[in-house]
Motif scaffolding. Sequence first.
Motif, PDB file in Angstrom:
ATOM      1  N   PRO A  46      76.818  61.769  64.050  1.00 16.34           N
ATOM      2  CA  PRO A  46      76.412  61.839  65.466  1.00 16.34           C
ATOM      3  C   PRO A  46      76.914  63.097  66.180  1.00 16.34           C
ATOM      4  O   PRO A  46      76.255  63.595  67.094  1.00 16.34           O
ATOM      5  N   ASN A  47      78.053  63.635  65.743  1.00 16.75           N
ATOM      6  CA  ASN A  47      78.565  64.866  66.357  1.00 16.75           C
ATOM      7  C   ASN A  47      77.613  66.043  66.142  1.00 16.75           C
ATOM      8  O   ASN A  47      77.513  66.928  66.992  1.00 16.75           O
ATOM      9  N   THR A  48      76.910  66.044  65.017  1.00 17.40           N
ATOM     10  CA  THR A  48      75.941  67.111  64.741  1.00 17.40           C
ATOM     11  C   THR A  48      74.756  67.004  65.689  1.00 17.40           C
ATOM     12  O   THR A  48      74.279  68.014  66.221  1.00 17.40           O
ATOM     13  N   VAL A  49      74.279  65.788  65.923  1.00 20.33           N
ATOM     14  CA  VAL A  49      73.181  65.578  66.881  1.00 20.33           C
ATOM     15  C   VAL A  49      73.664  65.927  68.284  1.00 20.33           C
ATOM     16  O   VAL A  49      72.927  66.560  69.055  1.00 20.33           O
ATOM     17  N   GLN A  50      74.892  65.551  68.616  1.00 18.38           N
ATOM     18  CA  GLN A  50      75.453  65.894  69.925  1.00 18.38           C
ATOM     19  C   GLN A  50      75.450  67.400  70.125  1.00 18.38           C
ATOM     20  O   GLN A  50      75.093  67.899  71.190  1.00 18.38           O
ATOM     21  N   ARG A  51      75.816  68.126  69.077  1.00 23.47           N
ATOM     22  CA  ARG A  51      75.825  69.584  69.162  1.00 23.47           C
ATOM     23  C   ARG A  51      74.406  70.128  69.377  1.00 23.47           C
ATOM     24  O   ARG A  51      74.201  71.056  70.155  1.00 23.47           O
ATOM     25  N   ALA A  52      73.426  69.536  68.702  1.00 19.64           N
ATOM     26  CA  ALA A  52      72.027  69.939  68.886  1.00 19.64           C
ATOM     27  C   ALA A  52      71.577  69.661  70.314  1.00 19.64           C
ATOM     28  O   ALA A  52      70.927  70.507  70.953  1.00 19.64           O
ATOM     29  N   TYR A  53      71.917  68.487  70.834  1.00 26.02           N
ATOM     30  CA  TYR A  53      71.535  68.141  72.203  1.00 26.02           C
ATOM     31  C   TYR A  53      72.229  69.058  73.216  1.00 26.02           C
ATOM     32  O   TYR A  53      71.617  69.468  74.201  1.00 26.02           O
ATOM     33  N   ASP A  54      73.495  69.393  72.967  1.00 28.28           N
ATOM     34  CA  ASP A  54      74.194  70.336  73.845  1.00 28.28           C
ATOM     35  C   ASP A  54      73.493  71.695  73.839  1.00 28.28           C
ATOM     36  O   ASP A  54      73.313  72.319  74.887  1.00 28.28           O
ATOM     37  N   PHE A  55      73.095  72.120  72.650  1.00 27.52           N
ATOM     38  CA  PHE A  55      72.377  73.380  72.488  1.00 27.52           C
ATOM     39  C   PHE A  55      71.082  73.367  73.302  1.00 27.52           C
ATOM     40  O   PHE A  55      70.764  74.324  74.010  1.00 27.52           O
ATOM     41  N   LEU A  56      70.331  72.269  73.232  1.00 30.09           N
ATOM     42  CA  LEU A  56      69.074  72.141  73.976  1.00 30.09           C
ATOM     43  C   LEU A  56      69.317  72.036  75.481  1.00 30.09           C
ATOM     44  O   LEU A  56      68.519  72.540  76.277  1.00 30.09           O
ATOM     45  N   GLN A  57      70.421  71.401  75.863  1.00 37.12           N
ATOM     46  CA  GLN A  57      70.769  71.328  77.291  1.00 37.12           C
ATOM     47  C   GLN A  57      71.068  72.720  77.843  1.00 37.12           C
ATOM     48  O   GLN A  57      70.663  73.046  78.959  1.00 37.12           O
ATOM     49  N   GLN A  58      71.793  73.516  77.077  1.00 36.24           N
ATOM     50  CA  GLN A  58      72.130  74.876  77.521  1.00 36.24           C
ATOM     51  C   GLN A  58      70.885  75.712  77.741  1.00 36.24           C
ATOM     52  O   GLN A  58      70.888  76.647  78.536  1.00 36.24           O
ATOM     53  N   ARG A  59      69.809  75.386  77.060  1.00 35.80           N
ATOM     54  CA  ARG A  59      68.541  76.108  77.190  1.00 35.80           C
ATOM     55  C   ARG A  59      67.581  75.417  78.156  1.00 35.80           C
ATOM     56  O   ARG A  59      66.420  75.785  78.250  1.00 35.80           O
ATOM     57  N   ASN A  60      68.074  74.405  78.874  1.00 36.21           N
ATOM     58  CA  ASN A  60      67.288  73.661  79.868  1.00 36.21           C
ATOM     59  C   ASN A  60      66.015  73.065  79.282  1.00 36.21           C
ATOM     60  O   ASN A  60      64.973  73.031  79.940  1.00 36.21           O
ATOM     61  N   ILE A  61      66.112  72.583  78.044  1.00 41.21           N
ATOM     62  CA  ILE A  61      64.992  71.908  77.398  1.00 41.21           C
ATOM     63  C   ILE A  61      65.119  70.403  77.594  1.00 41.21           C
ATOM     64  O   ILE A  61      64.138  69.713  77.831  1.00 41.21           O
ATOM     65  N   ILE A  62      66.350  69.912  77.536  1.00 43.24           N
ATOM     66  CA  ILE A  62      66.619  68.500  77.824  1.00 43.24           C
ATOM     67  C   ILE A  62      67.735  68.426  78.857  1.00 43.24           C
ATOM     68  O   ILE A  62      68.459  69.390  79.072  1.00 43.24           O
ATOM     69  N   THR A  63      67.850  67.251  79.470  1.00 40.45           N
ATOM     70  CA  THR A  63      68.911  67.016  80.436  1.00 40.45           C
ATOM     71  C   THR A  63      69.503  65.640  80.183  1.00 40.45           C
ATOM     72  O   THR A  63      68.806  64.730  79.731  1.00 40.45           O
ATOM     73  N   ASN A  64      70.786  65.501  80.468  1.00 39.35           N
ATOM     74  CA  ASN A  64      71.473  64.229  80.286  1.00 39.35           C
ATOM     75  C   ASN A  64      71.604  63.538  81.640  1.00 39.35           C
ATOM     76  O   ASN A  64      72.201  64.087  82.561  1.00 39.35           O
ATOM     77  N   LYS A  65      71.010  62.367  81.754  1.00 35.23           N
ATOM     78  CA  LYS A  65      71.196  61.546  82.949  1.00 35.23           C
ATOM     79  C   LYS A  65      72.282  60.554  82.581  1.00 35.23           C
ATOM     80  O   LYS A  65      72.045  59.590  81.849  1.00 35.23           O
ATOM     81  N   ARG A  66      73.448  60.826  83.070  1.00 38.21           N
ATOM     82  CA  ARG A  66      74.653  60.086  82.695  1.00 38.21           C
ATOM     83  C   ARG A  66      74.439  58.577  82.750  1.00 38.21           C
ATOM     84  O   ARG A  66      73.981  58.030  83.741  1.00 38.21           O
ATOM     85  N   GLY A  67      74.755  57.923  81.628  1.00 34.25           N
ATOM     86  CA  GLY A  67      74.630  56.482  81.542  1.00 34.25           C
ATOM     87  C   GLY A  67      73.229  55.993  81.220  1.00 34.25           C
ATOM     88  O   GLY A  67      73.021  54.809  80.957  1.00 34.25           O
ATOM     89  N   ILE A  68      72.248  56.882  81.246  1.00 32.94           N
ATOM     90  CA  ILE A  68      70.863  56.488  80.987  1.00 32.94           C
ATOM     91  C   ILE A  68      70.376  57.075  79.660  1.00 32.94           C
ATOM     92  O   ILE A  68      69.755  56.405  78.864  1.00 32.94           O
ATOM     93  N   GLY A  69      70.649  58.363  79.453  1.00 29.05           N
ATOM     94  CA  GLY A  69      70.234  59.018  78.213  1.00 29.05           C
ATOM     95  C   GLY A  69      69.736  60.429  78.456  1.00 29.05           C
ATOM     96  O   GLY A  69      69.872  60.980  79.545  1.00 29.05           O
ATOM     97  N   TYR A  70      69.148  60.993  77.428  1.00 35.18           N
ATOM     98  CA  TYR A  70      68.627  62.351  77.482  1.00 35.18           C
ATOM     99  C   TYR A  70      67.127  62.328  77.754  1.00 35.18           C
ATOM    100  O   TYR A  70      66.405  61.505  77.209  1.00 35.18           O
ATOM    101  N   PHE A  71      66.698  63.273  78.582  1.00 37.61           N
ATOM    102  CA  PHE A  71      65.300  63.366  78.978  1.00 37.61           C
ATOM    103  C   PHE A  71      64.809  64.795  78.784  1.00 37.61           C
ATOM    104  O   PHE A  71      65.572  65.755  78.923  1.00 37.61           O
ATOM    105  N   ILE A  72      63.529  64.912  78.482  1.00 38.77           N
ATOM    106  CA  ILE A  72      62.905  66.221  78.332  1.00 38.77           C
ATOM    107  C   ILE A  72      62.618  66.774  79.718  1.00 38.77           C
ATOM    108  O   ILE A  72      62.044  66.079  80.562  1.00 38.77           O
TER     109      ILE A  72
END
Length: 125
Positions: A46-72
């Motif tokens: 899961p840490n590898t996926v977390q790193r991928a999601y962080d990478f995508l967040q830094q590029r404003n492709i996805i966003t994390n809505k705390r407590g709800i999940g990740y959204f495009i």
Amino acid sequence: MEFKETPAIYIQIAEYVCEQILLKKWKLGDKIISIRDLAITMEVNPNTVQRAYDFLQQRNIITNKRGIGYFIEEDAMERILSFRREQFIENELPVFMRNIYLLKIDFKEIKSSFDQFVKDNFKTK
């Protein structure tokens, strides 16, 4: 998923997420698969996926809505295209061009093969 030697696995996971969006399997604005579920699906930590999601967040492709999940992000498409083009030009195009040169393949032949590939794999309505 079969991973290649390069780039790093988290980048390949980020590319997978982008591909799902480009293919419209995952819609702009929608919630995406959880870190845990994607890690199970891809058979990675899961840490590898977390790193991928962080990478995508830094590029404003996805966003994390705390407590709800990740959204495009609603406007992610152009950023995805930019990221994927950058990855293609940096990693895949040099090998492709080298092979074209070494094998003396004509661009007309490539164009014909490309057109057939699109017809066979990406049927339009």
